[in-house]
Design a protein around this motif. Structure first.
Motif, PDB file in Angstrom:
ATOM      1  N   LEU A  39      46.639  23.558  15.989  1.00 33.29           N
ATOM      2  CA  LEU A  39      46.543  25.011  16.037  1.00 33.29           C
ATOM      3  C   LEU A  39      46.492  25.580  14.629  1.00 33.29           C
ATOM      4  O   LEU A  39      47.285  25.205  13.767  1.00 33.29           O
ATOM      5  N   LYS A  40      45.555  26.469  14.365  1.00 33.51           N
ATOM      6  CA  LYS A  40      45.346  26.989  13.013  1.00 33.51           C
ATOM      7  C   LYS A  40      46.317  28.131  12.714  1.00 33.51           C
ATOM      8  O   LYS A  40      45.935  29.273  12.463  1.00 33.51           O
ATOM      9  N   ILE A  41      47.628  27.817  12.780  1.00 36.20           N
ATOM     10  CA  ILE A  41      48.635  28.806  12.405  1.00 36.20           C
ATOM     11  C   ILE A  41      48.576  29.044  10.900  1.00 36.20           C
ATOM     12  O   ILE A  41      48.692  30.148  10.404  1.00 36.20           O
ATOM     13  N   ASP A  42      48.398  27.973  10.152  1.00 35.20           N
ATOM     14  CA  ASP A  42      48.375  28.021   8.699  1.00 35.20           C
ATOM     15  C   ASP A  42      46.943  27.790   8.222  1.00 35.20           C
ATOM     16  O   ASP A  42      46.431  26.676   8.316  1.00 35.20           O
ATOM     17  N   PRO A  43      46.259  28.822   7.698  1.00 34.79           N
ATOM     18  CA  PRO A  43      44.857  28.649   7.284  1.00 34.79           C
ATOM     19  C   PRO A  43      44.682  27.665   6.132  1.00 34.79           C
ATOM     20  O   PRO A  43      43.587  27.162   5.914  1.00 34.79           O
ATOM     21  N   SER A  44      45.761  27.393   5.382  1.00 35.79           N
ATOM     22  CA  SER A  44      45.654  26.447   4.276  1.00 35.79           C
ATOM     23  C   SER A  44      45.571  25.008   4.761  1.00 35.79           C
ATOM     24  O   SER A  44      45.245  24.100   3.990  1.00 35.79           O
ATOM     25  N   HIS A  45      45.860  24.791   6.044  1.00 36.65           N
ATOM     26  CA  HIS A  45      45.853  23.441   6.621  1.00 36.65           C
ATOM     27  C   HIS A  45      44.522  22.733   6.368  1.00 36.65           C
ATOM     28  O   HIS A  45      44.484  21.553   5.998  1.00 36.65           O
ATOM     29  N   ASP A  46      43.410  23.439   6.562  1.00 39.73           N
ATOM     30  CA  ASP A  46      42.088  22.829   6.419  1.00 39.73           C
ATOM     31  C   ASP A  46      41.725  22.538   4.968  1.00 39.73           C
ATOM     32  O   ASP A  46      40.739  21.847   4.707  1.00 39.73           O
ATOM     33  N   SER A  47      42.492  23.058   4.013  1.00 39.82           N
ATOM     34  CA  SER A  47      42.220  22.799   2.600  1.00 39.82           C
ATOM     35  C   SER A  47      42.982  21.591   2.072  1.00 39.82           C
ATOM     36  O   SER A  47      42.564  20.976   1.101  1.00 39.82           O
ATOM     37  N   ILE A  48      44.097  21.277   2.709  1.00 38.24           N
ATOM     38  CA  ILE A  48      44.964  20.190   2.242  1.00 38.24           C
ATOM     39  C   ILE A  48      44.736  18.908   3.042  1.00 38.24           C
ATOM     40  O   ILE A  48      44.594  17.823   2.481  1.00 38.24           O
TER      41      ILE A  48
END
Length: 419
Positions: free
Chosen positions: A150-159
């Protein structure tokens, strides 16, 4: 299982306790791992560590069900990712993962906030990870994730992409150099000038090793560091594409970059700061941009901008792109990132080496100005760079000195002395 037994079965890293431990470890993954190891020693009955990055606890009903499920898992399963519809993932780590005998080697991370994903990926590589899903009140186990997190944290896809491409870190790098030898793509030289950057240089290097474009060399110039920068860099130079040059005296970034440019053998040169990192597809996108624009001496793209807090955590703030104005009378707007055609960069003699304090700032503006008076610039809208800003960075501390620096440049061009 009684309430008392259930409460001791899990060690909860959630809510206020989560943020307290993060602060105590200064958001450093290696420190947090040690803190958790010490905490588990104080809770000998805890079989699993429950991690929620959003600081959320499970309900009593969920805990009861999960206790009965986890207690029957074979000992080889060291991680369970629990996915609940509409909520962020929960991570369960077996306590044995945190003892010295586990032979766990942590690679650098930008913040301890992502330690759970690093540990999960390490367990996945060992075939020691299971995914547990709650659907229609039923629990289902799988060996691979069924749906994206779940994309709760938009930074997830960068790390996460960097973590996924570099775990298991040492195993992947043993074979990666073969791809370069077989590659027909242009070689790109990545230049990294560093001074006292022990806390972030590891993640920058890791992002280079995660590149999907294999034909690069990473040249690191240690500009007289007095901390553990050299030690951190040396710990990651097992890849034959990495070379480290050490200088006893701290001379300034322009001087180091010119030394690295002299050593570079690539068709292109890419600047990377030790605060920053590259998404895995960055080199592919930037090389394609330059190949499609043969008249361009300089290329750039879109960068995501992060803010590093005083306690060491980074958070995503937005994105930026070069709008075409390099400088005004009072402000400088360098393109970020910057990839150069090596022959053109050498034709303008690289970075200008001013003596004194003006030789340590705005070197990016000066080299771009020299190139753009003779050549073209190319730009892609793709996100090809992650830039971290903080109040202690050189660029942030000297923003108000730009006008004086520009006057010094004018005197230097007229034959006066820079100071």
């Amino acid at each position: 299982m009684s309430k008392r037994a259930r409460s001791s079965f899990f060690y909860n890293m959630a809510r206020l306790h989560y943020f307290t431990l993060m602060s105590q470890s200064e958001y450093r993954a290696d420190k947090l791992f040690l803190e958790l190891s010490k905490e588990l020693e104080q809770h000998p009955c805890a079989e699993w560590l429950l991690w929620s990055n959003q600081g959320a606890h499970l309900s009593t009903t969920q805990e009861i069900k999960l206790c009965h499920i986890l207690i029957h898992l074979p000992s080889k399963v060291q991680c369970v990712v629990y996915a609940v519809p509409g909520r962020p993932n929960y991570f369960f780590f077996r306590r044995s993962l945190f003892i010295p005998a586990s032979n766990l080697t942590l690679a650098p991370l930008p913040s301890a906030h992502w330690l759970a994903w690093e540990l999960q990926q390490l367990c996945q590589a060992r075939s020691a990870c299971k995914y547990l899903y709650l659907q229609n009140q039923n629990h289902t186990f799988t060996d691979t994730p069924l749906t994206p997190a779940l994309k709760i944290d938009p930074s997830h896809d960068s790390i996460l992409p960097v973590i996924q491409r570099t775990v298991p870190f040492s195993v992947q790098q043993l074979h990666v150099h073969k791809s370069r030898l077989e590659s027909s793509f242009p070689l790109v030289s990545i230049l990294l000038s560093v001074h006292n950057m022990e806390s972030s240089i590891g993640w920058s290097i890791r992002s280079v090793l995660a590149q999907s474009y294999p034909n690069f060399e990473l040249l690191i110039g240690d500009d007289g560091s007095t901390d553990k920068t050299a030690e951190k860099a040396s710990a990651m130079d097992h890849d034959p594409r990495i070379r480290i040059l050490r200088y006893a005296a701290n001379r300034g970034k322009a001087f180091v970059l010119n030394d690295l440019l002299h050593e570079a053998t690539g068709t292109y040169v890419l600047e990377l700061d030790a605060d920053d990192w590259l998404p895995p597809g960055a080199l592919h996108s930037l090389i394609r941009l330059m190949e499609q624009n043969p008249c361009a001496a300089l290329g750039t793209g879109t960068s995501l901008v992060w803010r590093r807090s005083r306690n060491g955590h980074i958070s995503l703030r937005g994105q930026s792109t070069f709008e075409g104005t390099l400088e005004t009378d009072t402000h400088a707007y360098p393109p970020v990132p910057r990839i150069y055609r090596t022959e053109h960069l050498r034709s303008v003699r690289g970075w200008t080496e001013y003596e004194g304090p003006y030789g340590r700032v705005f070197e990016d503006i000066e080299v771009c100005r020299k190139l753009l008076t003779k050549y073209e610039i190319a730009k892609t809208e793709e996100i090809v760079y992650h830039r971290v800003v903080h109040t202690r960075s050189v660029s942030q501390q000297h923003l108000h000195h730009y006008k004086a620096w520009k006057q010094n440049r004018f005197l230097h061009e007229k034959g006066g002395e820079s100071s």
